[in-house]
Each structure stands twice: as structure tokens, then as C-alpha cells.
Design an enzyme around this catalytic site. Structure first.
Site, PDB file in Angstrom:
ATOM      1  N   THR A 109       0.749  -1.241   0.038  1.00 32.94           N
ATOM      2  CA  THR A 109       0.059  -0.079  -0.189  1.00 32.94           C
ATOM      3  C   THR A 109       1.066   1.276  -0.075  1.00 32.94           C
ATOM      4  OG1 THR A 109      -1.838  -1.329   1.239  1.00 32.94           O
ATOM      5  CG2 THR A 109      -1.706   1.259   1.089  1.00 32.94           C
ATOM      6  N   GLN A 153      -5.235  -1.726  -3.554  1.00 31.65           N
ATOM      7  CA  GLN A 153      -4.907  -0.007  -2.646  1.00 31.65           C
ATOM      8  C   GLN A 153      -3.972   0.555  -3.704  1.00 31.65           C
ATOM      9  OE1 GLN A 153      -4.501  -3.035  -1.294  1.00 31.65           O
ATOM     10  NE2 GLN A 153      -5.355  -3.250   0.814  1.00 31.65           N
ATOM     11  N   ASP A 178      -8.091   3.993  -1.065  1.00 31.04           N
ATOM     12  CA  ASP A 178      -6.806   4.430  -0.707  1.00 31.04           C
ATOM     13  C   ASP A 178      -6.132   5.738  -1.190  1.00 31.04           C
ATOM     14  OD1 ASP A 178      -7.323   2.512   1.434  1.00 31.04           O
ATOM     15  OD2 ASP A 178      -5.279   1.506   1.152  1.00 31.04           O
ATOM     16  N   ASP A 199     -12.199   3.598   1.690  1.00 34.38           N
ATOM     17  CA  ASP A 199     -11.111   4.128   2.554  1.00 34.38           C
ATOM     18  C   ASP A 199     -10.325   5.172   1.967  1.00 34.38           C
ATOM     19  OD1 ASP A 199     -12.291   2.154   4.004  1.00 34.38           O
ATOM     20  OD2 ASP A 199     -10.913   0.662   3.837  1.00 34.38           O
ATOM     21  N   ARG A 219     -18.994   2.795  -8.729  1.00 29.36           N
ATOM     22  CA  ARG A 219     -18.697   1.480  -8.831  1.00 29.36           C
ATOM     23  C   ARG A 219     -19.551   0.601  -9.530  1.00 29.36           C
ATOM     24  NH1 ARG A 219     -15.829  -0.943  -3.685  1.00 29.36           N
ATOM     25  NH2 ARG A 219     -15.596  -2.574  -5.311  1.00 29.36           N
ATOM     26  N   ASN A 226     -25.906  -2.535  -2.171  1.00 34.39           N
ATOM     27  CA  ASN A 226     -24.607  -2.752  -1.552  1.00 34.39           C
ATOM     28  C   ASN A 226     -23.808  -1.795  -1.245  1.00 34.39           C
ATOM     29  OD1 ASN A 226     -25.430  -5.690  -1.259  1.00 34.39           O
ATOM     30  ND2 ASN A 226     -23.798  -6.130  -2.958  1.00 34.39           N
ATOM     31  N   TYR A 230     -15.998   3.834   1.577  1.00 28.54           N
ATOM     32  CA  TYR A 230     -16.280   4.707   2.733  1.00 28.54           C
ATOM     33  C   TYR A 230     -15.103   5.839   2.712  1.00 28.54           C
ATOM     34  CZ  TYR A 230     -17.403  -0.135   4.224  1.00 28.54           C
ATOM     35  OH  TYR A 230     -17.763  -1.432   4.148  1.00 28.54           O
ATOM     36  N   ARG A 267     -14.787   3.966   8.753  1.00 29.82           N
ATOM     37  CA  ARG A 267     -14.835   2.782   9.361  1.00 29.82           C
ATOM     38  C   ARG A 267     -13.580   2.812  10.291  1.00 29.82           C
ATOM     39  NH1 ARG A 267     -14.235  -2.239   5.351  1.00 29.82           N
ATOM     40  NH2 ARG A 267     -12.479  -1.356   4.012  1.00 29.82           N
ATOM     41  N   TRP A 269     -10.202   1.648  11.446  1.00 33.00           N
ATOM     42  CA  TRP A 269      -9.127   0.745  10.947  1.00 33.00           C
ATOM     43  C   TRP A 269      -7.913   0.640  12.259  1.00 33.00           C
ATOM     44  CZ3 TRP A 269      -4.223   2.458   8.228  1.00 33.00           C
ATOM     45  CH2 TRP A 269      -3.171   1.459   7.685  1.00 33.00           C
ATOM     46  N   THR A 272      -2.869  -4.347  11.214  1.00 39.47           N
ATOM     47  CA  THR A 272      -2.012  -5.399  11.799  1.00 39.47           C
ATOM     48  C   THR A 272      -0.911  -5.154  12.235  1.00 39.47           C
ATOM     49  OG1 THR A 272      -3.588  -6.871  10.703  1.00 39.47           O
ATOM     50  CG2 THR A 272      -1.735  -7.755  11.494  1.00 39.47           C
TER      51      THR A 272
END
Length: 366
Positions: A109, A153, A178, A199, A219, A226, A230, A267, A269, A272
Site C-alpha cells: 500500500t 490499494q 486508499d 477508505d 462503482r 450494497n 467509505y 470505519r 481501521w 495489523t
């Protein structure tokens, strides 16, 4: 009447002359043009940046209109890239996180970015930064197509943890997933246009947006009813007071093709992260996104949740109510007041002024 017309004409000429003189008075240390090259004019932005002397004295580069297919990493402090016009001076590249490098590894990313800022006091004015990775064409491919990229991304602008006091004035950022990654320091976006899908403003940095257009794109790969995307995905550390703050702006659709209630405001994030006891979603990333005095089109439905991994590798969900997601005086067809869309009081909103969000930094152009 003739006297009035003559006076008006004279005043107009004086104003025009003053504007011309102000433009002429601007000093550029380097000029970039697609059509010419001499001692002070360069054909690439990278070459113009490389010509800047060591140190941190202001260095201003004028970018003439044209599309410059370059990927740039800015490490020189106090640099200004000034375009001839926002829509005319374009810096573009087409790299996704899943795009392969020459050694066969993926860019990732952060590595996909068209421009990476790892310097203090960087500024950009009146230009466009694009990531031209063809997200729609990629999504239209069959899952069995070996050329289909899974990691889509594609960052246009990345402000790293080495960056601080990054100022963007009248800049357009264009991408899909992104688009803008703010990972460090403080950034200020004034009179800008930022477009994307998933995002498209994200990260753990402090970023203030004022009088900006946040544009949700259509999109074709998403079925009716659906979620298409975000606007934000903050990962602000719990000990950091400010994250993504949007004031006096407009949340709009790219076109009428973008369905009603198809985009979330944000949302949470929890990236990880590697810890001493394992690798899992960062529990201290209590993201902050705040919208103040901002209009919202009807494609907005509110906030949403986001998944991550626990210590055992299991999927867990992080809910918006556990994050720092707030609004203040949103208006328009997409605005709403409910228990799921928490509102700031007047006193709380007063904590989100420019001076408080940006601290001791007052953004100015060199």
C-alpha cells in the site's frame, strides 16, 4: 454614463495590472515544462527537485501544464510544488499494492504512492496528483484471470511519519481505493478535491480539511443495495488528540450514478501490528474522524464497522461507537441525527479550530 464606463475600465486595468505584477513578482527557483529545457527549466519534476541545494531554505518549483508520469519521494525540507493550474498540471503514476516489482515482490500500500512526503514543511498548490491504476477495469476481470490484481490499494499521496507541516492548497487528489494516506505529523488541506471509493482518506496522522470536496466515485462492480465504499478509515492512536478533521466542506457524488446510501462516512481501521506477544490488530488505534459544518449528499448512510485479526488469527470486528466518530451541524440529504451518528455539543466543537488541531503551526506558502 461614458464617464462611469471609462472609470470602470480604468479600475479594471489597474486591477489586472496589479494581478500581473503580483504573478510576475513570484520567484521560482526552478521551472518544469514538457516543452523546453535550459539551465533553470527541467523536463521532469524529479530533476527539478534534485537541483535544490542542501539545507532547508524555501525552494519553489513552478510546474507548467502537462501530465508528468513520475513517482516522487520528497525528502528535502521546505519545498513547494506550484502548478500552473490545478487541472492542467498533473503528476500521475499507475501502481497498486499488488503490482509486482522487478524482483517479483509487491509494492504494498505505502509503496504504491505517486508522491511520498518524508520531509518537513512541504507544500503543493494548484496541481493534481493521481494514481491511475485502473481499478474499474481490474474489478471487471474474472477471478480466474491471472492478470487480475487482488491488492487494489493505490495511493496518490502518502504523508509518512517523517513528514510534518504538509500544506496542500487548491490540490486535486484522484484515485479509487486508499487515495490519501496520512500516516504522520500534521497536514492541512485547503480548497482541495479528493476523490475515491474505499477508505480513500486513511491513516493515523493529524489532518485538517477545510473547504474541500470529498468525492465518492461510481462503482460498476457493486450490486445495487450494497456498500460502494467509505470516505475515511482512521487509525489514530488513543493518546493522540486529533485525527481526521473535516470542516466547512462538501461530501458529494462523482455523478448521479452513485446510489443513495451507498457510502459510509468512515470505519475504524486497526492495522495489523507486530507486538511482543504476537501480530494482531492494534487495540490502541482508536480512530478519529470528525465532520463539522459539512454538507452531505444522499449517498451517505452513516458510519460502519471494520474487521481485524486477534492474537489467534481469528476475525474480530471493531464498531464505530467504540471509535471517535462525531459530527457537528452536518446538513444536506445525507445528514442525520441519531444514536448511530453522534453529535458534538457547541463546547466540544469549539475544540476543533485550526489553531487547536494544528497547534503551533500556522500554514503558509513560501
Amino acid at each position: 454614463m461614458l464617464k462611469t464606463i471609462s472609470g470602470t475600465l480604468a479600475l479594471s486595468l489597474i486591477i489586472a495590472a496589479s494581478v500581473h505584477q503580483a504573478q510576475a513578482a513570484t520567484t521560482y527557483n526552478a521551472v518544469v515544462s514538457k516543452s523546453s529545457s535550459d539551465g533553470k527549466t527541467f523536463k521532469t519534476i524529479a530533476d527539478a527537485i534534485a537541483s535544490a541545494p542542501a539545507g532547508s531554505t524555501p525552494f519553489v518549483i513552478l510546474i507548467k501544464n502537462g501530465v508528468y508520469n513520475e513517482r516522487l519521494t520528497i525528502t528535502r525540507n521546505n519545498l513547494l510544488l506550484k502548478g500552473e493550474s490545478r487541472n492542467g498540471a498533473v503528476i500521475a503514476a499507475a501502481t497498486a499494492a499488488g503490482t509486482l516489482k522487478s524482483d517479483g515482490s509487491k509494492w504494498g500500500t505505502a509503496g504504491s504512492s505517486t508522491i511520498t512526503i518524508s520531509a518537513k514543511d512541504f507544500s503543493a498548490q494548484s496541481l493534481t496528483i493521481r494514481n491511475d491504476f485502473d481499478f474499474p477495469a481490474n474489478q471487471a476481470k474474472s477471478d480466474s484471470d491471472s492478470s487480475k490484481i487482488k491488492d487494489t490499494q493505490a495511493v496518490a499521496l502518502y504523508v509518512t511519519k517523517s513528514g510534518d507541516r504538509a500544506y496542500f492548497k487548491d490540490v486535486s487528489l484522484v484515485g479509487y481505493q486508499d487515495t490519501l494516506y496520512v500516516s504522520g505529523g500534521r497536514s492541512f488541506f485547503s480548497d482541495c478535491r479528493i476523490s475515491g471509493t474505499v477508505d480513500f482518506i486513511f491513516g493515523d496522522g493529524t489532518a485538517l480539511f477545510n473547504n474541500c470536496d470529498l468525492v465518492s466515485r461510481y462503482r460498476a462492480d457493486v450490486k445495487s443495495g450494497n456498500v460502494s465504499g467509505y470516505l475515511t478509515a482512521p487509525s489514530t492512536n488513543i493518546n493522540q488528540k486529533y485525527g481526521l478533521v473535516i470542516t466547512n466542506s462538501r461530501v458529494i457524488r462523482e455523478s448521479d450514478s452513485v446510489p443513495a446510501k451507498s457510502y459510509g462516512l468512515g470505519r475504524p481501521w486497526h492495522p495489523t501490528t507486530t507486538f511482543s506477544d504476537g501480530r494482531y490488530a492494534d487495540p490502541n488505534a482508536i480512530g478519529q474522524t470528525v465532520f463539522l459544518n459539512t454538507s452531505m449528499d444522499n449517498h451517505i448512510y452513516g458510519w460502519d464497522k471494520m474487521s481485524g485479526k486477534d492474537k489467534n488469527g481469528n476475525t474480530i470486528w471493531f464498531n464505530p461507537e467504540d471509535s471517535r466518530f462525531f459530527e457537528y451541524k452536518s446538513y444536506g440529504a445525507g445528514a442525520a441525527v441519531s444514536k448511530d451518528r453522534r453529535q458534538l455539543t457547541d463546547a466540544q466543537a469549539a475544540e476543533y479550530t485550526q489553531s487547536k488541531v494544528l497547534g503551533d503551526w500556522t500554514p503558509t506558502l513560501p
